[in-house]
Design an enzyme around this catalytic site. Structure first.
Site, PDB file in Angstrom:
ATOM      1  N   PHE A 225       0.869  -1.196   0.000  1.00 37.83           N
ATOM      2  CA  PHE A 225       0.000   0.000   0.000  1.00 37.83           C
ATOM      3  C   PHE A 225       0.899   1.237   0.000  1.00 37.83           C
ATOM      4  O   PHE A 225       0.809   2.101   0.865  1.00 37.83           O
ATOM      5  CB  PHE A 225      -0.938   0.011   1.215  1.00 37.83           C
ATOM      6  CG  PHE A 225      -1.780  -1.227   1.371  1.00 37.83           C
ATOM      7  CD1 PHE A 225      -2.950  -1.374   0.636  1.00 37.83           C
ATOM      8  CD2 PHE A 225      -1.409  -2.244   2.231  1.00 37.83           C
ATOM      9  CE1 PHE A 225      -3.747  -2.514   0.781  1.00 37.83           C
ATOM     10  CE2 PHE A 225      -2.190  -3.385   2.376  1.00 37.83           C
ATOM     11  CZ  PHE A 225      -3.366  -3.525   1.656  1.00 37.83           C
ATOM     12  N   ASP A 247       1.120  -1.028  -5.028  1.00 37.05           N
ATOM     13  CA  ASP A 247      -0.115  -0.245  -4.848  1.00 37.05           C
ATOM     14  C   ASP A 247      -1.006  -0.495  -6.060  1.00 37.05           C
ATOM     15  O   ASP A 247      -0.517  -0.820  -7.145  1.00 37.05           O
ATOM     16  CB  ASP A 247       0.204   1.254  -4.733  1.00 37.05           C
ATOM     17  CG  ASP A 247      -0.924   2.032  -4.067  1.00 37.05           C
ATOM     18  OD1 ASP A 247      -0.810   2.357  -2.873  1.00 37.05           O
ATOM     19  OD2 ASP A 247      -1.939   2.311  -4.748  1.00 37.05           O
ATOM     20  N   SER A 248      -2.309  -0.344  -5.865  1.00 37.63           N
ATOM     21  CA  SER A 248      -3.222  -0.560  -6.991  1.00 37.63           C
ATOM     22  C   SER A 248      -3.331   0.682  -7.876  1.00 37.63           C
ATOM     23  O   SER A 248      -3.888   0.606  -8.965  1.00 37.63           O
ATOM     24  CB  SER A 248      -4.610  -0.949  -6.467  1.00 37.63           C
ATOM     25  OG  SER A 248      -5.057   0.008  -5.542  1.00 37.63           O
ATOM     26  N   CYS A 337      -5.030   2.964  10.081  1.00 35.56           N
ATOM     27  CA  CYS A 337      -5.454   4.356  10.232  1.00 35.56           C
ATOM     28  C   CYS A 337      -6.972   4.442  10.413  1.00 35.56           C
ATOM     29  O   CYS A 337      -7.562   5.492  10.206  1.00 35.56           O
ATOM     30  CB  CYS A 337      -4.985   5.202   9.053  1.00 35.56           C
ATOM     31  SG  CYS A 337      -5.580   4.615   7.476  1.00 35.56           S
TER      32      CYS A 337
HETATM   33  N1  SAH Z   1       1.932   4.154   2.934  1.00 36.49           N
HETATM   34  C1  SAH Z   1       1.517   5.291   2.153  1.00 36.49           C
HETATM   35  C2  SAH Z   1       0.063   5.622   2.364  1.00 36.49           C
HETATM   36  C3  SAH Z   1      -0.883   4.479   2.043  1.00 36.49           C
HETATM   37  S1  SAH Z   1      -2.512   4.989   1.702  1.00 36.49           S
HETATM   38  C4  SAH Z   1       2.426   6.485   2.473  1.00 36.49           C
HETATM   39  O1  SAH Z   1       3.143   6.465   3.468  1.00 36.49           O
HETATM   40  O2  SAH Z   1       2.417   7.451   1.705  1.00 36.49           O
HETATM   41  C5  SAH Z   1      -3.241   3.546   1.116  1.00 36.49           C
HETATM   42  C6  SAH Z   1      -2.843   3.159  -0.303  1.00 36.49           C
HETATM   43  O3  SAH Z   1      -3.393   1.880  -0.542  1.00 36.49           O
HETATM   44  C7  SAH Z   1      -3.380   4.028  -1.409  1.00 36.49           C
HETATM   45  O4  SAH Z   1      -2.305   4.470  -2.203  1.00 36.49           O
HETATM   46  C8  SAH Z   1      -4.308   3.132  -2.248  1.00 36.49           C
HETATM   47  O5  SAH Z   1      -4.172   3.361  -3.639  1.00 36.49           O
HETATM   48  C9  SAH Z   1      -3.782   1.781  -1.908  1.00 36.49           C
HETATM   49  N2  SAH Z   1      -4.731   0.649  -1.947  1.00 36.49           N
HETATM   50  C10 SAH Z   1      -5.952   0.565  -1.408  1.00 36.49           C
HETATM   51  N3  SAH Z   1      -6.448  -0.678  -1.535  1.00 36.49           N
HETATM   52  C11 SAH Z   1      -5.510  -1.402  -2.185  1.00 36.49           C
HETATM   53  C12 SAH Z   1      -5.410  -2.763  -2.610  1.00 36.49           C
HETATM   54  N4  SAH Z   1      -6.390  -3.646  -2.360  1.00 36.49           N
HETATM   55  N5  SAH Z   1      -4.285  -3.158  -3.227  1.00 36.49           N
HETATM   56  C13 SAH Z   1      -3.286  -2.281  -3.470  1.00 36.49           C
HETATM   57  N6  SAH Z   1      -3.308  -0.996  -3.080  1.00 36.49           N
HETATM   58  C14 SAH Z   1      -4.401  -0.558  -2.453  1.00 36.49           C
END
Ligand code: SAH
Length: 393
Positions: A225, A247-248, A337
């Site tokens: 993520f 990330d997706s 979060c």
């Molecule tokens: N760790 C990051 C913040 C993460 S926010 C930082 O420090 O900047 C959550 C992220 O998860 C988002 O970018 C969103 O696009 C991604 N996301 C949400 N569901 C997902 C999934 N099932 N698979 C991959 N990415 C996902």
């Protein structure tokens, strides 16, 4: 100004200075709320608080004062100035990206202000604070003196308590969003203040990035993520051998590449994986992969109370598989979060995941958001970010 009269027996929460006034506590509303100001009176008629009025919200007012003072431009300036002083005292050097005003935590319920270098993004989270926009903008300019002030009106749709949900990532217009540069602990980042998530960057993870940087030397890091890959940048700056972002969101991964370039760090194609993390971790675990550090920082799985059970299952599932990917002696930073999943519950979920994974871990540190995300003791709900640093035996 609208006057909200409390039902007899519903005074306690306001007496304890809790800033959220729920509509169920109101016996009667009188007057005109078009100026956004709510005055709260007890059944006896005594005035006990003033705040921002959100007629369509379950939280019908967010309370700013408990001493008779009516919120106005002077009050906003004073609160913003106090918030700014806190940041000046507590933020690390070479850091020009920070949350300048953190809603209840800075006595400004429903108002966020994020600073990214020369630009500040004022986010008005409630219907009431939207009505005060002009005065809040003026206070923001006076106190933070940004080169440019952007205003987001997330408004009443977000006005439902807890951590406001982030809007879904939208691809930046024309391939690039509205990117604004800033520094965090001397590292170069950009916030996508147009199409990005939150106000463009996850400032709340600064302390965890710093910890990662401090232990990353020579390690291989899997960043789940990743959004714009800020954890990986911190790890590589700390001498990590490799960091892979998953990330997706393709636009988020584009930013992740840009972040590495901006810091003259390794950016190989295979370090950016656009995939669903739930699938990707299973695939990698089945292939027997082992990592020195896994970072797992998913979006909030619970946005309302009825989501909590499902969220708990989601956290358990992702943590169980993430744990299998951690080599003996390696680290897992696992985060939540979701404000509605409290620290105790989150730790229990993670414990239960480690049992299922058959992998013993020691809890080495708990690390939430940094000093630019203060939490009011009056409103513990403001503490949403939990980070557990776990080391595999
Ligand atoms: N760790 C990051 C913040 C993460 S926010 C930082 O420090 O900047 C959550 C992220 O998860 C988002 O970018 C969103 O696009 C991604 N996301 C949400 N569901 C997902 C999934 N099932 N698979 C991959 N990415 C996902």
């Amino acid at each position: 100004m609208i006057q909200l009269r409390l039902k007899p027996g519903r005074e306690e929460s306001v007496r304890r200075r809790h800033p959220w006034l729920f509509s169920g506590a109101i016996a009667k509303a009188e007057g005109d709320g078009s100026d956004g100001v709510a005055e709260v009176v007890e059944a006896s008629g005594r005035v006990v608080a003033h705040g921002a009025y959100s007629p369509d919200s379950q939280i019908v007012a967010r309370l700013w004062t408990f001493d008779g003072r009516v919120p106005d431009g002077d009050l906003f300036r004073g609160r913003f100035a106090a918030a700014r002083r806190l940041r000046e005292e507590a933020l690390p050097p070479a850091t020009t990206g920070f949350r300048g005003v953190n809603s209840e935590g800075d006595g400004c319920p429903g108002v966020l202000l994020d600073v990214y270098g020369d630009v500040a993004v004022l986010d008005l989270l409630t219907a009431g604070t939207e009505v005060w926009a002009q005065q809040l903008e003026k206070a923001a300019r006076d106190v933070f003196a940004p080169g440019e002030l952007l205003v987001r009106r997330s408004g009443s749709t977000r006005d439902r308590g807890g951590r406001p949900p982030s809007p879904p990532p939208s691809p930046p217009a024309g391939g690039r969003g509205d990117l604004r540069p800033f520094l965090e602990n001397g590292l170069h980042f950009v916030a996508d203040v147009g199409g990005g998530q939150k106000t463009g960057f996850f400032l709340d993870q600064r302390e965890n990035r710093a910890r990662l940087r401090a232990l990353a030397h020579g390690k291989r890091v899997l960043n789940l993520f990743s959004y714009s890959g800020a954890f990986s940048v911190a790890a590589l700056a700390g001498g990590a051998a490799r960091a892979v972002d998953v990330d997706s969101s393709a636009p988020a991964l584009e930013l992740a590449r840009e972040h590495r370039r901006a810091n003259a760090l390794r950016a190989a194609d295979e370090d950016f994986v656009a995939a669903d993390v739930f699938d990707e971790v299973r695939r990698r675990a089945a292939a027997g992969e082992q990592w020195d550090v896994v970072v797992c920082d998913p979006p909030a799985f619970a946005k309302k109370r009825s989501d909590v059970d499902r969220a708990a299952r989601g956290y358990k599932d992702i943590n169980r598989v993430a744990m299998a990917l951690v080599a003996p002696g390696g680290w897992l930073l696992t985060c939540s979060c979701s404000g509605l999943v409290d620290a105790d519950l989150f730790q229990k979920i993670v414990f239960s995941a480690s049992l299922d994974a058959g992998a013993p871990f020691a809890l080495v540190a708990r690390q939430g958001a940094g000093p630019d995300h203060p939490v009011s003791l009056d409103c513990p709900e403001g503490e949403y970010l939990k980070g557990l640093w776990l080391r595999r035996a």
